[in-house]
Design a protein around this motif. Structure first.
Motif: not given
Ligand code: ADP
Length: 378
Positions: A151, A155, A186, A214, A255, A265-266
């Motif tokens: 969440d 980050n 994005f 986030h 994205f 992203n992950e």
């Molecule tokens: P978590 O693992 O805590 O869910 P994420 O790495 O998925 O975190 O990131 C949460 C949100 O942050 C993403 O859904 C996006 O909106 C934003 N985000 C994460 N990484 C990036 C990136 N490299 N560029 C732009 N936005 C990002």
């Protein structure tokens, strides 16, 4: 009567609860391990183990009465999963898959090696300067905890030496190892659920996810994108699951950029928030298909049974309403499905439940779900 088959789940939160409901419907027993008593899933079973995987005895006795084990988050150290495997129990996803996913740096390296598009990234040392990192990634960039982030808690956006120092201090409290990646400009965030067994692989429709602070807030199914983009997203999601040798269910977050590029992203090795809508909107929910995959059974259709679905998370708010008020408000709408996770305490931003509505008119159901969420305080 033959003995019931027991599926063990590490973690007893909402994902375990919804998996338990699906498993129970199929006649499986569920055993939950959680640090706390009466977790959302723990409330649904007599087989509740209180403790965590780092306690050897607890882990052994939990594993001993499970036929197969799965998990609801990627934070379980892969060595502990290996211990369960060494006891002769299958775990979905395997320790090897979890090892590749739970460290975000290793995950991105693994995807990149398979030519799956990811943002530019690098490992960060405590003494790296903003100028050095921004020189390689462009600025601003995103600093991330390599492990234990969820969440958005792991980050931080970084746009100066000062904010880098702040973020390193803040994130190091969570986990020592950090990475940085380019900020992706994005136009939309997409997600695809993939479910895989040794015999089959199925994908759910591409959805749009909208985050607030986030945290996933709204999911729109299917995403309103060109079919060529959807096809590309599905192929990338499948390739990502194959890259980590994954079996079970996986959520792949992506994205979409202005020029139609898709960047991963992950990925999450478990049921995912972006797939909650599948309970009411698809022939087989992500939870049921996960249970089927864990039991190495045939998978169910992932097709939608309604043209559109909107899911909105009910995040904890400052002033929770009396529970009966929530029910009266939410259930006024005959097409609205309310899910309350049964967590012991609410705090702002905590995922307390969700609502899903399906229908023929996306604009209408999005408006209705948004209005309802604003009225509910859990
Ligand atoms: P978590 O693992 O805590 O869910 P994420 O790495 O998925 O975190 O990131 C949460 C949100 O942050 C993403 O859904 C996006 O909106 C934003 N985000 C994460 N990484 C990036 C990136 N490299 N560029 C732009 N936005 C990002």
């Amino acid at each position: 009567m033959s003995k019931k088959i027991c599926i063990g789940i590490l973690g007893g939160g909402q994902l375990a609860k919804m998996s338990t409901l699906a498993a129970s419907r199929l006649g499986f027993d569920i055993s939950i391990m959680d640090k706390e008593m009466q977790s959302p899933a723990g409330q649904l079973t007599h087989h509740e183990t209180i403790g965590w995987v780092d306690d050897h005895l607890t882990l052994h006795s939990f594993a001993a009465h499970c036929d197969v084990v799965t998990l609801e988050n990627e934070f379980v150290d892969h060595h502990r999963i290996e211990t369960i495997e060494q006891l002769g129990k299958k775990v979905f996803p395997s320790s090897a898959t979890i090892a590749l996913i739970q460290d975000k740096l290793l995950q991105k390296q693994t995807l990149k090696k398979k030519r799956i598009p990811v943002p530019s990234f690098l490992a960060v040392n405590d003494d790296d300067s903003y100028a050095t990192l921004a020189g390689k990634l462009g600025g601003p960039f995103v600093l991330k905890s390599r492990k234990m982030g969820y969440d958005g808690y792991g980050n931080a956006m970084v746009d100066s030496e000062h904010s880098l120092r702040d973020a390193v201090r803040h994130l190091s409290n969570r986990h020592n190892n950090l990475m940085a990646e380019s900020f992706v400009r994005f136009t939309m965030e997409l997600a695809v659920m993939v479910v895989r067994t040794k015999k089959e692989i199925r994908t759910y429709p591409v959805v749009q996810t909208i985050q607030k602070n986030h945290i996933c807030h709204t999911v729109i199914a299917p995403a309103q994108i060109a079919s060529a983009i959807a096809k590309k997203a599905i192929k990338i999601a499948v390739d990502s699951v194959k890259a980590v040798n994954g079996y079970g269910i996986f959520g792949v977050e992506m994205f979409l950029t202005e020029d139609g590029k898709i960047i991963v992203n992950e990925m999450a090795p478990r049921p995912h928030n972006s797939g909650h809508y599948t309970i009411e909107a698809c022939v087989t929910s992500q939870f049921e298909n996960h249970i089927r995959a864990v039991m190495e059974l045939p998978l169910g259709s992932t097709a939608m049974v309604q043209p559109y679905a909107v899911m909105i998370n009910l995040l904890g708010k400052h002033d929770p309403q009396k529970r009966m008020e929530v029910y009266r408000t939410a259930l006024q709408h005959p097409d609205m499905h309310l899910h309350i996770y049964g967590k012991s305490g609410s705090r702002p931003g905590r995922k307390m439940g969700h609502i899903t509505i399906t229908g023929n008119n996306l604009k209408k159901i999005l408006k209705e779900a948004t209005a309802l969420e604003a009225e509910i305080s859990l």
